[in-house]
Design an enzyme around this catalytic site. Structure first.
Site, short mmCIF file in Angstrom:
data_model
loop_
_atom_site.label_atom_id
_atom_site.label_comp_id
_atom_site.label_asym_id
_atom_site.label_seq_id
_atom_site.Cartn_x
_atom_site.Cartn_y
_atom_site.Cartn_z
N GLY A 1 -3.43 6.72 -3.22
CA GLY A 1 -2.57 6.63 -4.50
C GLY A 1 -3.51 6.45 -5.67
O GLY A 1 -4.03 7.61 -6.14
N GLY B 1 2.98 3.49 -4.80
CA GLY B 1 3.80 2.96 -5.77
C GLY B 1 3.79 3.96 -7.18
O GLY B 1 3.15 4.89 -7.12
N GLU C 1 7.16 5.78 3.28
CA GLU C 1 7.66 7.18 3.37
C GLU C 1 8.86 7.34 3.51
O GLU C 1 9.77 6.31 3.97
CB GLU C 1 6.75 7.58 4.29
CG GLU C 1 5.36 7.91 4.36
CD GLU C 1 5.17 8.71 3.04
OE1 GLU C 1 5.06 9.64 2.81
OE2 GLU C 1 4.16 7.81 2.16
N VAL D 1 -4.23 10.82 -1.58
CA VAL D 1 -5.14 9.80 -1.02
C VAL D 1 -5.33 8.60 -1.50
O VAL D 1 -5.92 8.46 -2.59
CB VAL D 1 -6.63 10.49 -0.41
CG1 VAL D 1 -7.19 9.37 0.44
CG2 VAL D 1 -6.20 11.71 0.34
N LYS E 1 -4.05 11.23 5.20
CA LYS E 1 -4.95 11.15 4.38
C LYS E 1 -6.47 10.92 4.94
O LYS E 1 -7.33 11.30 4.32
CB LYS E 1 -4.77 9.60 3.83
CG LYS E 1 -3.30 9.74 3.08
CD LYS E 1 -2.90 8.13 2.75
CE LYS E 1 -1.53 8.09 2.11
NZ LYS E 1 -0.81 6.74 2.04
N ILE F 1 -6.31 5.01 -6.44
CA ILE F 1 -7.84 5.05 -6.32
C ILE F 1 -8.20 6.49 -6.51
O ILE F 1 -8.00 7.24 -5.84
CB ILE F 1 -8.30 4.56 -5.08
CG1 ILE F 1 -7.33 3.03 -4.64
CG2 ILE F 1 -9.71 4.38 -4.71
CD1 ILE F 1 -7.79 2.62 -3.37
N1 HSE Z 1 3.42 5.38 2.41
C1 HSE Z 1 2.51 5.49 1.79
C2 HSE Z 1 1.79 4.07 1.91
C3 HSE Z 1 2.40 5.77 0.37
O1 HSE Z 1 2.57 3.02 2.21
O2 HSE Z 1 0.77 3.81 1.57
C4 HSE Z 1 1.50 6.17 -0.54
O3 HSE Z 1 1.11 7.31 0.17
#
Ligand code: HSE
Length: 439
Positions: free
Chosen positions: A136, A304, A192, A134, A207, A138
Site C-alpha cells: 500500500g 486502505g 480483497e 505492494v 506482492k 509504503i
Molecule cells: N487485501 C489487502 C490487504 C489490501 O489486506 O493487505 C492491500 O493490498
C-alpha cells in the site's frame, strides 16, 4: 508552468475514491512537486461505486465504459484501480497500445501478467508504475528499485497482507474469533473483493512475487510461489509460540540461495524481540537484507483508501516528471534492465531449509517423547525446545509442542510421516515454519 497532464481513472472504489481525494486535496503541493498540474479528465466506474467521489467536483466526466477512457486521446496517464486479472489486463494493454502511461495498484495483475505488460510497455516506450501494488502506502518499490540499487539483495521478509495481520493480532491480543476479525477488516475496506485471497496467502504471494523479481532480477513467476495462509492457525498455536518467545506472522519470504530463489508465503514463528514481530493490526512491514546496507525495515499502512492513494499519486508524479526528462532512461520496471533478467530457478518448498514448530497430540505414557525424539534424531533433525502441555480434562493424550533446528523441508516431511504413523500419536502433526530473521 506547463500545460496540465490529463489522467483517466478506472475504478472509483476504495482506492479510486482516495486517489480523487488526494489529487484534489493536495493539488497545489502536488503540482509544485511534479512541475505540472494533474487533472482527472475522465473516469470510469460501475454505478454502485459512484458514491466514493460524491461531492468532489474534480471528476468532470464519469462513464461506465472503461474502454472509452483507455482510448480517449486527451488522456496521457491511465490509473487502473479496478483490480483483478480481467478485464484489467486487456484494458492496461489497450492503454499501452494507445501510447498511454499506466499507474496501477493491481498486484494480482502485475504478479500474473507483469512480464507481458512490461514487454508491451517497453516496446511502446511507456511506463507502467505499480508502487501501490505492494504494501500500500509504503514506498517499498522505490526503496528496492532505487534506494537500494547499490546492494546485492540477500533476502526479504514482509508482513504484506494487512487483513491477515489484523486477524492474527486480534487473535493474540483479544482472543477474538477468526470470523469476527475478518468481518471487521472487510468493513474497514482492507480485505480483497474475495477475502480468501487474504487469508489463504494469495494476496501476499502476489506482492511477494513482485518483490522477488525486483530483488533478484528474475521474471515474475507467481505460479512458482509456495502459498499457505492463516486458516489453520489455532489459538493454542498463538499461545504456544508466545511461551517459546515467538510471535506468529504471515510472512512473505524471498531469499537467494546457491540453489535458486525461495519464494514462499506461510505463517511463520519469529522471535518476539524483532521489530517486525511487533507490527500489529492492519500495518505492513518489509525487512530487506542488503549486503552493503545490512537490514533495513519499512513500516506503514499496507491497505486502505488514502494510504494506497498516496502511492498511486506518487507514481503519477514520477511519470509526470519523466515526461519532461530523458524517456529512454526511465527506471526499469523490474529494477534490472529488461535484457538483464536472469533465469534463476525458483525452489520448490521441499528444497527450502527452515526451522519448525511442531504440535501433536501424544499419548500420555512413558516412552512416547523418546519415540518422537528418536524419529527426529534418525532424520538428523535436532530439537531446540520441547513442551508437554496439560491434558484436557479426561483426555488420554496431551499436546506435545517442540521447536527444531533448521532442516530441509523434504527431510521434515519424511520425519512427520513417521511420527504420524506412531500408535501413540493421534491425528496429524501440525507444523509452522520458524525464521530467526537475523541480519
Ligand atoms: N487485501 C489487502 C490487504 C489490501 O489486506 O493487505 C492491500 O493490498
Amino acid at each position: 508552468m506547463m500545460e496540465p497532464v490529463k489522467v483517466g481513472l478506472l475504478g472509483l472504489g476504495t482506492v479510486g475514491g482516495g486517489t480523487v481525494t488526494v489529487l484534489t486535496r493536495n493539488r497545489d503541493e502536488i503540482a509544485r512537486r511534479a512541475g505540472r498540474d494533474i487533472v482527472i479528465a475522465r473516469a470510469a466506474a460501475k454505478a454502485y461505486n459512484r458514491d466514493a467521489i460524491a461531492g468532489i467536483e474534480h471528476v468532470p466526466s464519469i462513464t461506465d465504459d472503461a474502454w472509452a477512457v483507455v482510448r480517449d486521446p486527451q488522456v496521457q496517464i491511465v490509473i487502473e484501480l479496478i483490480g483483478g486479472y480481467s478485464p484489467a489486463r486487456e484494458l492496461v494493454l489497450e492503454a499501452i497500445a494507445n501510447g498511454k502511461h499506466v499507474v496501477t495498484a493491481n498486484k494480482a495483475l502485475i504478479a500474473k501478467h507483469g512480464n507481458e505488460i512490461f514487454a508491451a510497455a517497453q516496446r511502446r516506450g511507456v511506463t507502467v508504475a505499480f508502487e501501490a501494488a505492494v504494501a500500500g502506502g509504503i514506498p517499498i518499490i522505490k526503496a528496492l528499485r532505487e534506494g537500494l540499487a547499490a546492494n546485492r539483495i540477500e533476502w526479504i521478509a514482509g508482513i504484506i497482507n494487512g487483513t491477515s495481520n489484523y486477524i492474527l493480532t486480534q487473535m493474540r491480543d483479544h482472543g477474538r474469533s477468526f470470523d469476527d476479525a475478518l468481518a471487521e477488516a472487510q468493513a474497514l475496506g482492507y480485505a480483497e473483493a474475495d477475502p480468501t485471497f487474504d487469508v489463504e496467502g494469495v494476496d501476499a504471494a502476489h506482492k511477494l512475487t513482485i518483490l522477488g523479481s525486483l530483488a533478484f532480477g528474475i521474471p515474475l513467476q507467481f505460479d512458482r510461489a509456495y502459498v499457505e495462509g492463516i486458516t489453520r492457525i489455532e489459538a493454542q498455536d498463538v499461545a504456544n509460540a508466545e511461551e517459546f518467545g515467538y510471535r506468529i506472522k504471515l510472512l512473505g519470504i524471498t531469499r537467494k540461495t546457491a540453489r535458486g530463489v525461495e519464494l514462499r508465503v506461510h505463517p511463520t514463528l519469529i522471535p518476539a524481540r524483532r521489530l517486525i514481530a511487533n507490527v500489529n493490526g492492519v500495518m505492513n512491514a518489509v525487512l530487506i537484507e542488503g549486503d552493503a546496507v545490512g537490514p533495513t525495515l519499512y513500516y506503514g499502512a499496507g491497505a486502505g483508501s488514502l494510504p494506497t492513494a498516496s502511492a498511486v499519486v506518487a507514481d503519477v508524479v514520477d511519470i509526470v516528471r519523466a515526461l519532461t526528462t530523458d524517456p529512454e532512461n526511465r527506471v526499469p520496471h523490474l529494477a534490472f534492465q529488461p535484457g538483464e533478467l536472469r533465469d534463476l530457478p525458483v525452489l520448490p518448498i521441499d528444497e527450502v531449509e527452515t526451522a519448525y514448530y511442531l504440535r501433536m497430540q501424544a499419548a500420555d505414557r512413558p516412552g512416547v517423547i523418546a519415540a518422537v525424539a528418536g524419529i527426529l534424531g534418525d532424520a538428523g533433525i535436532s530439537i531446540e525446545a520441547i513442551h508437554q502441555k496439560e491434558p484436557a480434562e479426561g483426555d488420554t493424550h496431551v499436546p506435545l509442542v517442540m521447536l527444531t533446528h533448521r532442516v530441509r523441508e523434504r527431510q521434515m516431511n519424511d520425519a512427520i510421516a513417521r511420527i504420524e504413523a506412531l500408535d501413540a500419536v493421534r491425528g496429524s502433526v501440525h507444523r509452522i515454519r520458524v525464521e530467526q530473521l537475523a541480519g
